[in-house]
Design a protein around this motif. Structure first.
Motif, PDB file in Angstrom:
ATOM      1  N   MET A 227      -1.490   2.596   2.851  1.00  0.00           N
ATOM      2  CA  MET A 227      -1.585   3.859   3.574  1.00  0.00           C
ATOM      3  C   MET A 227      -0.974   3.667   4.959  1.00  0.00           C
ATOM      4  O   MET A 227      -1.264   2.655   5.624  1.00  0.00           O
ATOM      5  CB  MET A 227      -3.043   4.299   3.730  1.00  0.00           C
ATOM      6  CG  MET A 227      -3.786   4.542   2.432  1.00  0.00           C
ATOM      7  SD  MET A 227      -5.526   5.042   2.720  1.00  0.00           S
ATOM      8  CE  MET A 227      -6.264   3.468   3.200  1.00  0.00           C
ATOM      9  N   SER A 228      -0.140   4.603   5.379  1.00  0.00           N
ATOM     10  CA  SER A 228       0.403   4.547   6.732  1.00  0.00           C
ATOM     11  C   SER A 228      -0.691   4.896   7.735  1.00  0.00           C
ATOM     12  O   SER A 228      -1.757   5.423   7.371  1.00  0.00           O
ATOM     13  CB  SER A 228       1.568   5.521   6.874  1.00  0.00           C
ATOM     14  OG  SER A 228       1.101   6.865   6.838  1.00  0.00           O
ATOM     15  N   ALA A 229      -0.419   4.628   9.017  1.00  0.00           N
ATOM     16  CA  ALA A 229      -1.392   4.965  10.058  1.00  0.00           C
ATOM     17  C   ALA A 229      -1.675   6.462  10.060  1.00  0.00           C
ATOM     18  O   ALA A 229      -2.830   6.893  10.237  1.00  0.00           O
ATOM     19  CB  ALA A 229      -0.870   4.502  11.418  1.00  0.00           C
ATOM     20  N   ASP A 230      -0.637   7.281   9.862  1.00  0.00           N
ATOM     21  CA  ASP A 230      -0.834   8.733   9.819  1.00  0.00           C
ATOM     22  C   ASP A 230      -1.691   9.143   8.623  1.00  0.00           C
ATOM     23  O   ASP A 230      -2.531  10.046   8.720  1.00  0.00           O
ATOM     24  CB  ASP A 230       0.518   9.450   9.756  1.00  0.00           C
ATOM     25  CG  ASP A 230       1.272   9.386  11.071  1.00  0.00           C
ATOM     26  OD1 ASP A 230       0.646   9.089  12.107  1.00  0.00           O
ATOM     27  OD2 ASP A 230       2.502   9.618  11.054  1.00  0.00           O
ATOM     28  N   GLU A 231      -1.475   8.476   7.487  1.00  0.00           N
ATOM     29  CA  GLU A 231      -2.257   8.801   6.291  1.00  0.00           C
ATOM     30  C   GLU A 231      -3.723   8.409   6.473  1.00  0.00           C
ATOM     31  O   GLU A 231      -4.619   9.110   6.000  1.00  0.00           O
ATOM     32  CB  GLU A 231      -1.652   8.101   5.073  1.00  0.00           C
ATOM     33  CG  GLU A 231      -0.335   8.722   4.630  1.00  0.00           C
ATOM     34  CD  GLU A 231       0.407   7.877   3.617  1.00  0.00           C
ATOM     35  OE1 GLU A 231       1.230   8.456   2.876  1.00  0.00           O
ATOM     36  OE2 GLU A 231       0.189   6.645   3.570  1.00  0.00           O
ATOM     37  N   VAL A 232      -3.976   7.302   7.166  1.00  0.00           N
ATOM     38  CA  VAL A 232      -5.356   6.901   7.439  1.00  0.00           C
ATOM     39  C   VAL A 232      -6.032   7.924   8.339  1.00  0.00           C
ATOM     40  O   VAL A 232      -7.182   8.323   8.103  1.00  0.00           O
ATOM     41  CB  VAL A 232      -5.392   5.501   8.082  1.00  0.00           C
ATOM     42  CG1 VAL A 232      -6.789   5.185   8.616  1.00  0.00           C
ATOM     43  CG2 VAL A 232      -4.971   4.442   7.065  1.00  0.00           C
ATOM     44  N   ALA A 233      -5.307   8.370   9.378  1.00  0.00           N
ATOM     45  CA  ALA A 233      -5.870   9.374  10.278  1.00  0.00           C
ATOM     46  C   ALA A 233      -6.159  10.677   9.535  1.00  0.00           C
ATOM     47  O   ALA A 233      -7.200  11.321   9.749  1.00  0.00           O
ATOM     48  CB  ALA A 233      -4.911   9.619  11.441  1.00  0.00           C
ATOM     49  N   ARG A 234      -5.257  11.056   8.625  1.00  0.00           N
ATOM     50  CA  ARG A 234      -5.458  12.274   7.849  1.00  0.00           C
ATOM     51  C   ARG A 234      -6.650  12.121   6.901  1.00  0.00           C
ATOM     52  O   ARG A 234      -7.443  13.056   6.726  1.00  0.00           O
ATOM     53  CB  ARG A 234      -4.190  12.604   7.064  1.00  0.00           C
ATOM     54  CG  ARG A 234      -4.286  13.920   6.299  1.00  0.00           C
ATOM     55  CD  ARG A 234      -2.935  14.401   5.814  1.00  0.00           C
ATOM     56  NE  ARG A 234      -2.295  13.472   4.901  1.00  0.00           N
ATOM     57  CZ  ARG A 234      -1.188  12.783   5.187  1.00  0.00           C
ATOM     58  NH1 ARG A 234      -0.595  12.914   6.365  1.00  0.00           N
ATOM     59  NH2 ARG A 234      -0.657  11.944   4.315  1.00  0.00           N
ATOM     60  N   LEU A 275      -4.446  -2.004  17.441  1.00  0.00           N
ATOM     61  CA  LEU A 275      -3.682  -3.203  17.074  1.00  0.00           C
ATOM     62  C   LEU A 275      -2.182  -2.929  17.014  1.00  0.00           C
ATOM     63  O   LEU A 275      -1.368  -3.839  17.187  1.00  0.00           O
ATOM     64  CB  LEU A 275      -4.138  -3.746  15.718  1.00  0.00           C
ATOM     65  CG  LEU A 275      -5.495  -4.423  15.644  1.00  0.00           C
ATOM     66  CD1 LEU A 275      -5.863  -4.707  14.182  1.00  0.00           C
ATOM     67  CD2 LEU A 275      -5.516  -5.721  16.446  1.00  0.00           C
ATOM     68  N   GLY A 276      -1.824  -1.676  16.713  1.00  0.00           N
ATOM     69  CA  GLY A 276      -0.421  -1.328  16.554  1.00  0.00           C
ATOM     70  C   GLY A 276       0.097  -1.539  15.148  1.00  0.00           C
ATOM     71  O   GLY A 276       1.314  -1.546  14.935  1.00  0.00           O
ATOM     72  N   THR A 277      -0.786  -1.703  14.172  1.00  0.00           N
ATOM     73  CA  THR A 277      -0.346  -1.926  12.794  1.00  0.00           C
ATOM     74  C   THR A 277       0.211  -0.636  12.197  1.00  0.00           C
ATOM     75  O   THR A 277      -0.212   0.460  12.544  1.00  0.00           O
ATOM     76  CB  THR A 277      -1.503  -2.438  11.917  1.00  0.00           C
ATOM     77  OG1 THR A 277      -2.641  -1.595  12.082  1.00  0.00           O
ATOM     78  CG2 THR A 277      -1.876  -3.864  12.309  1.00  0.00           C
ATOM     79  N   THR A 278       1.165  -0.807  11.282  1.00  0.00           N
ATOM     80  CA  THR A 278       1.888   0.347  10.744  1.00  0.00           C
ATOM     81  C   THR A 278       1.367   0.819   9.397  1.00  0.00           C
ATOM     82  O   THR A 278       1.598   1.967   9.013  1.00  0.00           O
ATOM     83  CB  THR A 278       3.375  -0.008  10.589  1.00  0.00           C
ATOM     84  OG1 THR A 278       3.481  -1.193   9.779  1.00  0.00           O
ATOM     85  CG2 THR A 278       4.018  -0.280  11.943  1.00  0.00           C
ATOM     86  N   ALA A 279       0.724  -0.052   8.659  1.00  0.00           N
ATOM     87  CA  ALA A 279       0.234   0.302   7.323  1.00  0.00           C
ATOM     88  C   ALA A 279      -1.043  -0.466   7.041  1.00  0.00           C
ATOM     89  O   ALA A 279      -1.249  -1.579   7.543  1.00  0.00           O
ATOM     90  CB  ALA A 279       1.278  -0.001   6.261  1.00  0.00           C
TER      91      ALA A 279
END
Length: 487
Positions: A227-234, A275-279
């Motif tokens: 999951m991308s960071a945006d998908e986690v936030a969603r 952390l700045g992680t992307t996925a």
């Protein structure tokens, strides 16, 4: 590995206590029994500093059952480990005494030991992993930097899922501030920039499962799901509109786990941002597998987990265990353009080529697809599963088209190559009858016009009508003419 000794791990965690019994090849020990008790040992630590009476009673009952089961299953070695709740609770020693009274020797892991084991567990399943492992338990969160097959930095924070509600109750941004301070003071802020976060722990795996269901993901295998960071936030935002009953219906999430998932999602979103992680990538392996992997010699650790597991599956389910390796060597000259990654997937497919023989003949192709897609494999992603599935589908007589969901998991040009792998495997199996010796005495060559099967005069009788048909089918798929050369 016939007659392999059974080993077991009892993991006394802050949220659950679990028994896993393993038996199989050492590099990829196969779980033959897996049961957990959601004892919630860390549930009361924030308020009282102790394991509460209800959780203690559940733990006592669960440990007694697990000790009994291990004895009845003939387990040669049981390793019992305890993590944050037992480590931090004022009455943790009392629970250790209960376990020892049941004949179990308990190791209380330090935060660093827990983190190291989690990192090694991910490396055992994703050997080329390069990023940060986040292991979310009930009482603590471990972060581990893994790169080039090794564990480097590691740290443990008091951010277990059972502690998060109390932190969030202090205000809207309280968890964000707490995570920011812990990461900043320890030097971990921004340490994951541009890297993936590998998710370990039941809460985060449940989040991945929920996201898969909400998005209609076509492969119901959590390991490797990203999951991308945006998908986690969603996902975190969406969870506010999903009641616990629907979570259970959608993703089979237990009633004991569901109340903490919103907190787990909030922590994941904040952690990725800080952390700045992307996925975020789910790992099926964690602390328990890491403890096993840690005990292996370097030479065994270096073995390819996918190939080891496929070879073991062939030993258990196939007719002629040696056939798969020979089959791969036999068809390899046709696929010299394959990358190292595709070559190992082709090798795995060859090892599994015989696993459908017990199935009803009308469903052998479907059986091959099911094994490749849904088998308990590691060191392989969704694309790889799809390519192996396509090869087995073609090898076991499936139609030329790719069955769903393969086309949604892998590029069509790669699936076309996997069809050729399968047709080559099908030719080799029919020619040899499934044994190795005829393949050792014959060979395939490919030039611009022809695909030639070279057979010695003493083996000319092998080239019957069915073999000829399969030879022609393979040659046609590769844009060549079939040719037989008898010497």
């Amino acid at each position: 590995m016939s007659g392999a000794r059974r080993t077991a791990i009892i993991d006394i965690g802050s949220n659950s206590i679990r028994l896993v019994v393993y038996q199989s090849a050492r590099r990829v020990p196969a779980p033959i029994f897996n049961e957990k008790v959601m004892a919630g040992l860390g549930r009361s630590l924030s308020e009282t500093g102790a394991i509460d009476a209800e959780a203690f009673a559940l733990a006592r009952t669960g440990l007694a059952r697990f000790a009994w089961l291990a004895r009845e299953m003939g387990v040669a070695h049981v390793r019992t480990v305890a993590t944050a709740a037992v480590r931090d609770a004022s009455n943790g020693g009392d629970l250790i005494a209960v376990a020892e009274g049941l004949g179990l020797t308990v190791e209380v892991l330090t935060g660093e030991e827990e983190a190291t084991a989690s990192g090694l567990g991910v490396l055992s399943a994703i050997p080329d992993a390069d990023g940060i492992v986040g292991d979310l338990g009930g009482g603590s969160l471990e972060l581990v930097r893994i790169v080039a097959g090794t564990v480097t930095d590691r740290i443990s924070f008091p951010l277990g899922v059972l502690r998060l509600a109390a932190i969030r109750a202090k205000g809207k941004s309280s968890l964000d501030r707490r995570v920011a301070k812990l990461l900043g003071d320890s030097g971990w802020a921004g340490r994951g920039k541009g890297l993936p976060l590998y998710m370990v722990g039941g809460s985060w795996r449940s989040l991945a499962k929920l996201d898969m269901e909400l998005n209609g993901y076509p492969l119901p295998v959590i390991h490797g799901y990203a999951m991308s960071a945006d998908e986690v936030a969603r996902l975190e935002r969406s969870m506010g509109h999903i009641d616990k009953a629907r979570m259970k219906t959608l993703a089979g999430i237990s009633s004991a786990r569901a109340p903490t998932l919103q907190d787990a999602a909030a922590l994941l979103a904040i952690l990725m941002r800080r952390l700045g992680t992307t996925a975020a990538v789910a790992s099926s392996h964690g602390l328990r597998e890491g403890l096993l992997y840690q005990q292996l010699p370097a030479s065994v650790r270096a073995e390819d987990a996918l190939i080891v597991a496929a070879r073991e599956e062939a030993r258990v389910a196939g007719r002629f265990p040696e056939h798969g390796d020979t089959l791969d060597r036999w068809i390899a000259p046709l696929f010299g353009g394959d990358s190292a990654d595709r070559a190992r997937l082709r090798h795995a497919a060859c090892l599994l080529a015989d696993v459908g023989w017990r199935a009803n003949p009308e469903f052998r192709a479907e059986r091959g697809v099911e094994i490749a897609l849904h088998g308990n494999w590691i060191a392989i992603d969704a694309r790889g599963r799809a390519l192996v599935a396509q090869a087995l589908h073609s090898s076991l007589g499936g139609e030329a088209t790719s069955p769903d969901p393969l086309g949604r998991l892998a590029p069509h040009d790669e699936l076309a190559v996997a069809v050729q792998w399968g047709l080559a495997m099908r030719l080799g199996q029919r020619l040899s009858g499934g044994v190795a010796a005829p393949l050792d005495r014959t060979r395939l060559t490919l030039d611009e016009q022809t695909l030639t099967l070279h057979v010695g005069a003493q083996d000319a009788a092998l080239y019957g009508d069915t073999v000829e048909k399969r030879h022609r089918a393979l040659a046609s798929s590769m844009g060549r003419q079939a040719r037989l050369a008898v010497a």
